[in-house]
Structure formats: structure tokens, C-alpha cells
Design a protein around this motif. Structure first.
Motif, mmCIF file in Angstrom:
data_model
loop_
_atom_site.group_PDB
_atom_site.id
_atom_site.type_symbol
_atom_site.label_atom_id
_atom_site.label_comp_id
_atom_site.label_asym_id
_atom_site.label_seq_id
_atom_site.Cartn_x
_atom_site.Cartn_y
_atom_site.Cartn_z
ATOM 1 N N TRP A 1 -5.094 -1.038 -7.357
ATOM 2 C CA TRP A 1 -3.792 -0.645 -7.823
ATOM 3 C C TRP A 1 -2.767 -0.886 -6.736
ATOM 4 O O TRP A 1 -3.054 -0.749 -5.559
ATOM 5 C CB TRP A 1 -3.783 0.843 -8.178
ATOM 6 C CG TRP A 1 -4.694 1.201 -9.293
ATOM 7 C CD1 TRP A 1 -4.702 0.661 -10.549
ATOM 8 C CD2 TRP A 1 -5.723 2.178 -9.272
ATOM 9 N NE1 TRP A 1 -5.666 1.265 -11.302
ATOM 10 C CE2 TRP A 1 -6.312 2.207 -10.544
ATOM 11 C CE3 TRP A 1 -6.198 3.039 -8.297
ATOM 12 C CZ2 TRP A 1 -7.333 3.060 -10.879
ATOM 13 C CZ3 TRP A 1 -7.228 3.889 -8.631
ATOM 14 C CH2 TRP A 1 -7.778 3.900 -9.905
ATOM 15 N N GLU A 2 -1.576 -1.208 -7.148
ATOM 16 C CA GLU A 2 -0.483 -1.344 -6.189
ATOM 17 C C GLU A 2 0.459 -0.173 -6.389
ATOM 18 O O GLU A 2 0.831 0.141 -7.508
ATOM 19 C CB GLU A 2 0.274 -2.651 -6.406
ATOM 20 C CG GLU A 2 1.419 -2.834 -5.430
ATOM 21 C CD GLU A 2 2.155 -4.159 -5.605
ATOM 22 O OE1 GLU A 2 3.309 -4.238 -5.152
ATOM 23 O OE2 GLU A 2 1.592 -5.081 -6.203
ATOM 24 N N GLY A 3 0.820 0.465 -5.294
ATOM 25 C CA GLY A 3 1.799 1.546 -5.354
ATOM 26 C C GLY A 3 3.189 0.948 -5.401
ATOM 27 O O GLY A 3 3.520 0.193 -6.303
ATOM 28 N N TRP A 8 9.973 -2.409 -1.224
ATOM 29 C CA TRP A 8 10.417 -1.022 -1.083
ATOM 30 C C TRP A 8 9.696 -0.386 0.093
ATOM 31 O O TRP A 8 8.532 -0.653 0.349
ATOM 32 C CB TRP A 8 10.099 -0.210 -2.321
ATOM 33 C CG TRP A 8 10.841 -0.602 -3.556
ATOM 34 C CD1 TRP A 8 11.716 -1.640 -3.719
ATOM 35 C CD2 TRP A 8 10.744 0.026 -4.821
ATOM 36 N NE1 TRP A 8 12.168 -1.692 -4.996
ATOM 37 C CE2 TRP A 8 11.593 -0.672 -5.710
ATOM 38 C CE3 TRP A 8 10.043 1.100 -5.306
ATOM 39 C CZ2 TRP A 8 11.743 -0.323 -7.028
ATOM 40 C CZ3 TRP A 8 10.187 1.457 -6.630
ATOM 41 C CH2 TRP A 8 11.036 0.752 -7.480
ATOM 42 N N GLN A 9 10.382 0.480 0.804
ATOM 43 C CA GLN A 9 9.750 1.192 1.909
ATOM 44 C C GLN A 9 8.771 2.216 1.376
ATOM 45 O O GLN A 9 9.058 2.946 0.441
ATOM 46 C CB GLN A 9 10.805 1.896 2.768
ATOM 47 C CG GLN A 9 10.199 2.635 3.950
ATOM 48 C CD GLN A 9 11.250 3.182 4.865
ATOM 49 O OE1 GLN A 9 12.052 2.425 5.395
ATOM 50 N NE2 GLN A 9 11.268 4.484 5.036
ATOM 51 N N GLY A 10 7.593 2.269 1.984
ATOM 52 C CA GLY A 10 6.587 3.254 1.596
ATOM 53 C C GLY A 10 6.920 4.632 2.129
ATOM 54 O O GLY A 10 7.881 4.817 2.868
ATOM 55 N N GLY A 19 8.738 -0.849 8.461
ATOM 56 C CA GLY A 19 7.954 -1.928 9.040
ATOM 57 C C GLY A 19 6.457 -1.786 8.881
ATOM 58 O O GLY A 19 5.702 -2.509 9.513
ATOM 59 N N ASN A 20 6.004 -0.864 8.051
ATOM 60 C CA ASN A 20 4.576 -0.630 7.860
ATOM 61 C C ASN A 20 4.173 -0.824 6.409
ATOM 62 O O ASN A 20 4.987 -0.677 5.502
ATOM 63 C CB ASN A 20 4.193 0.794 8.276
ATOM 64 C CG ASN A 20 4.294 1.001 9.757
ATOM 65 O OD1 ASN A 20 3.857 0.162 10.521
ATOM 66 N ND2 ASN A 20 4.876 2.106 10.167
ATOM 67 N N ILE A 21 2.910 -1.131 6.195
ATOM 68 C CA ILE A 21 2.321 -1.205 4.862
ATOM 69 C C ILE A 21 1.197 -0.181 4.824
ATOM 70 O O ILE A 21 0.321 -0.187 5.690
ATOM 71 C CB ILE A 21 1.749 -2.610 4.564
ATOM 72 C CG1 ILE A 21 2.854 -3.654 4.597
ATOM 73 C CG2 ILE A 21 1.025 -2.617 3.219
ATOM 74 C CD1 ILE A 21 2.346 -5.085 4.504
#
Length: 95
Positions: A1-3, A8-10, A19-21
């Protein structure tokens, strides 16, 4: 699944999101171990993200390494510490 889409910023680690995934593995890894297919898929996915976004192995961190939390759980944390080494699947692929 993709959130959230990558554009978009998590919101996975308070005050650490730009800057993070964030990558999620389903399970309670304080009381159970991830399955071999989970770990193989996680490692392959991380390598793909690292190549796509030019991320160095030393920049692949767990939630616990960014903030005080039980996440990702003891057993997944141990795997992450190993997989980033020169003999681990992520570390050896990205060396």
C-alpha cells in the motif's frame, strides 16, 4: 500500500519529516519477527528508493534512530542494523 504520495510531506517522525520517505512494515516486531519475504521485499524496496533518490546507506534510518520510540521493534531493528552493513543486503548492494 502507498500512504501519502511522494510529492506530499509525510508525518512519520515529528520534526524530522522534510526530505525523508517513511516506509512501513506491518507487524508488531517487539513480539514477532518479520517474515523472510517481508525482509527481502523491504531490502529490495529500500535499494530501489536509495538508487532513485540517491540516498547513501548511512542516511537510511529507522524511526527509533530518529526519535525515542519502540518502532520498528526489536527484531526489525536488528535486521536494519545488519542489512546496512557491508555484508547486509542493502549495504552490500549500495557499496
Amino acid at each position: 500500500w502507498e500512504g501519502r504520495p511522494l510529492v506530499w510531506q509525510g508525518a512519520h517522525v515529528a520534526n524530522q519529516n522534510p526530505g525523508n520517505i517513511g516506509v512501513l512494515c506491518l507487524g508488531n516486531f517487539e513480539v514477532q519477527s518479520p517474515t523472510t519475504p517481508q525482509l527481502e521485499t523491504l531490502d529490495a524496496f529500500l535499494v530501489m528508493l536509495m538508487r532513485t533518490h540517491r540516498v547513501q546507506t548511512r542516511s537510511v534510518l529507522t524511526h527509533l534512530e530518529m526519535a525515542p520510540t519502540a518502532c520498528p521493534g526489536r527484531s526489525l531493528q536488528r535486521h536494519m542494523e545488519w542489512t546496512r552493513t557491508r555484508t547486509g543486503r542493502v549495504g552490500s548492494t549500495m557499496a
